[in-house]
Write an enzyme that holds these catalytic residues in place. Structure first.
Site, PDB file in Angstrom:
ATOM      1  N   TYR A  51       0.852  -1.203   0.000  1.00  0.00           N
ATOM      2  CA  TYR A  51       0.000   0.000   0.000  1.00  0.00           C
ATOM      3  C   TYR A  51       0.874   1.234   0.000  1.00  0.00           C
ATOM      4  CZ  TYR A  51      -5.011   0.011  -0.067  1.00  0.00           C
ATOM      5  OH  TYR A  51      -6.299   0.003  -0.515  1.00  0.00           O
ATOM      6  N   GLU A  53      -0.349   4.909  -0.521  1.00  0.00           N
ATOM      7  CA  GLU A  53      -1.099   6.157  -0.746  1.00  0.00           C
ATOM      8  C   GLU A  53      -0.168   7.356  -0.677  1.00  0.00           C
ATOM      9  OE1 GLU A  53      -4.324   6.297   2.043  1.00  0.00           O
ATOM     10  OE2 GLU A  53      -5.538   4.909   0.852  1.00  0.00           O
ATOM     11  N   ASP A 197      -7.033  13.168 -25.149  1.00  0.00           N
ATOM     12  CA  ASP A 197      -7.119  11.799 -24.625  1.00  0.00           C
ATOM     13  C   ASP A 197      -6.559  10.871 -25.701  1.00  0.00           C
ATOM     14  OD1 ASP A 197      -7.843   9.226 -23.948  1.00  0.00           O
ATOM     15  OD2 ASP A 197      -9.923   9.712 -23.457  1.00  0.00           O
ATOM     16  N   THR A 223      -4.663   5.612 -21.663  1.00  0.00           N
ATOM     17  CA  THR A 223      -4.551   4.284 -21.078  1.00  0.00           C
ATOM     18  C   THR A 223      -3.123   3.821 -21.357  1.00  0.00           C
ATOM     19  OG1 THR A 223      -5.169   3.180 -23.121  1.00  0.00           O
ATOM     20  CG2 THR A 223      -6.962   3.688 -21.601  1.00  0.00           C
ATOM     21  N   LYS A 226      -3.369  -0.086 -24.579  1.00  0.00           N
ATOM     22  CA  LYS A 226      -3.827  -0.222 -25.963  1.00  0.00           C
ATOM     23  C   LYS A 226      -2.591  -0.267 -26.869  1.00  0.00           C
ATOM     24  CE  LYS A 226      -8.328   1.585 -24.655  1.00  0.00           C
ATOM     25  NZ  LYS A 226      -9.335   2.653 -24.777  1.00  0.00           N
ATOM     26  N   ARG A 232      -2.926  -3.004 -17.958  1.00  0.00           N
ATOM     27  CA  ARG A 232      -4.119  -2.164 -17.895  1.00  0.00           C
ATOM     28  C   ARG A 232      -3.886  -1.077 -16.867  1.00  0.00           C
ATOM     29  NH1 ARG A 232      -7.681  -4.994 -21.019  1.00  0.00           N
ATOM     30  NH2 ARG A 232      -9.066  -3.216 -20.964  1.00  0.00           N
TER      31      ARG A 232
END
Ligand SMILES: *Cc1c(COP(=O)(O)O)cnc(C)c1O
Length: 414
Positions: A51, A53, A197, A223, A226, A232
């Site tokens: 973790y 953050e 984008d 992203t 692609k 991903r």
């Protein structure tokens, strides 16, 4: 996967079946690809156990000695590859990356502007059923009826009329080069933040096969899975002036802990995309799309805008009298996987539209070139001429299998 087979044979078996499907079929879904084995190893690593953050050197939990270095590498590689001032590599995917841009620059109810989904835009650019079309006042621009190109005159007049806080450029189904400079000029004139984008075309831009929006856009979202061929995930690149607003919007505005295993895999993909071979790959994607387009046009197919400049083409099957859904399903049975897609001003419904969308990123990753595109066009034509003919389907399927056997897909067990 010996351990998984033991722990969960059902899931192990399904994954193996999916591996076989990806190996055997010709995958023409424009947003899909094959990641390298290296990217898969990073994705499946123990970094998923951490973790973290916050941002490197500014975390809320201890134990970040390694994770900070991973994220800093990913950021440095993203900035270098795209020539950006600032990079945030934490968005969970493309949609959350876009949502962060809204959070950073537009209050709920304020106007925003993007390309309509039926014209090739993305859900998150203000489509009616998306949060982006309900929490903000969405204005949608289109492509021209005659050329199927973005109507920059319409973009300008809508922008002057509605004064959007954000103007989006970028698409999921637009086969031509986007004029980022024209968008930037319009955004400047009306005081909007211009966000490009590049989810679909990030790999083409990284490889020099499509102009970059970086010199023109305030913010660039993408992203990573692609054409960029990573895990991903999502990324936001921006000018230094917007860095704070973007970082705050991603965390703590929208997300909790970043997916550190994904961050590592993004770093790996960015290093791969910086190699000379990736330039060749990106150029070949476009060459293949053009070859596929030319072969289909020669067989009498009508393409949206008449052709392609990038990695995808939209085929309007109205003339052939085959609905898009029937076509994509028949092609899938024959070993060629694509999606049905609306064409501009489509009289049919989005769930069963008039066209299909074909993309070349995945087949290019497995090494196919122009002569194979002619072959694929031939198979597509045979299937579309007789979508209900099981014999045609199975003959094409066996020819597809023969080709895919000779071109093993990267990243899959052989
Ligand atoms: C794919 C895509 C997205 C969304 O990405 P997800 O990772 O599916 O959320 C956003 N914008 C465009 C233009 C896309 O093509």
């Amino acid at each position: 996967m010996p351990t998984l087979s033991e722990t969960d044979p059902q899931i192990a078996d399904l994954i193996e079946q999916e591996e076989a499907r990806q190996a055997e079929k010709i995958r023409l879904i424009a947003s899909e690809n094959y990641v390298s084995h290296a990217v898969r190893e990073a994705t499946g690593s123990v970094l998923t156990n951490k973790y973290s953050e916050g941002y490197p050197r500014k975390r809320y939990y201890e134990g970040q000695q390694i994770i900070d270095q991973v994220e800093e590498l990913a950021i440095a590689r993203a900035k270098a590859l795209f020539g950006a001032d600032h990079a945030n590599v934490q968005p969970y995917s493309g949609s959350p990356a876009n949502l962060a841009v809204y959070l950073a620059f537009a209050k709920p109810g304020e106007p925003i502007m993007g390309m309509g989904l039926p014209h090739g835009g993305h859900l998150t650019h203000g489509h009616g059923v998306s949060i982006t079309g309900t929490f903000w006042k969405s204005v949608q621009y289109s492509v021209r009826r005659d050329t199927h190109l973005i109507d920059y005159d319409e973009v300008r007049s809508l922008a002057r009329e509605h004064r959007p806080r954000i103007i989006w450029a970028g698409a999921t189904a637009y086969p031509r080069i986007i004029d980022f400079a024209a968008f930037a000029e319009i955004a400047r004139e009306v005081g909007a933040v211009f966000c490009a984008d590049i989810a679909h075309i990030a790999g083409l831009i990284a490889g020099g096969a499509h102009p970059s929006p970086i010199p023109h856009a305030d913010v660039v979202t993408t992203t990573t899975h692609k054409t960029l061929r990573g895990p991903r995930g999502g990324m936001i690149l921006c000018r230094e002036a917007h860095a704070k607003a973007i970082d705050r919007a991603v965390f703590p505005g929208l997300q909790g802990g970043p997916h550190d295993h994904t961050t590592a895999a993004i770093a790996v993909a960015l290093a791969e995309a910086a190699r000379p071979e990736f330039k060749v790959y990106a150029q070949q994607i476009v060459k293949n799309a053009r070859a596929l387009a030319e072969a289909l046009v020669a067989k009498g197919y009508r393409l949206v805008s008449g052709g392609t400049d990038n990695h995808l083409l939209l085929v309007d099957l109205t003339q052939q009298g085959v609905p898009g859904r029937a076509a994509s399903q028949a092609l899938d049975r024959a070993g060629i996987v694509c999606n049905c897609n609306s064409v501009p001003y489509d009289p049919r419904k989005p769930f069963d539209p008039s066209g299909i969308r074909l993309g070349t990123p995945a087949v290019t990753s497995r090494g196919l070139t122009e002569p194979h595109m002619a072959k694929i066009a031939d198979w597509i034509d045979r299937v579309i001429r007789a979508p209900a003919d099981a014999e045609v389907g199975s003959r094409v399927l066996s020819e597809v299998r023969e080709l895919t056997r000779s071109f093993p897909a990267p990243g899959l067990p052989s």
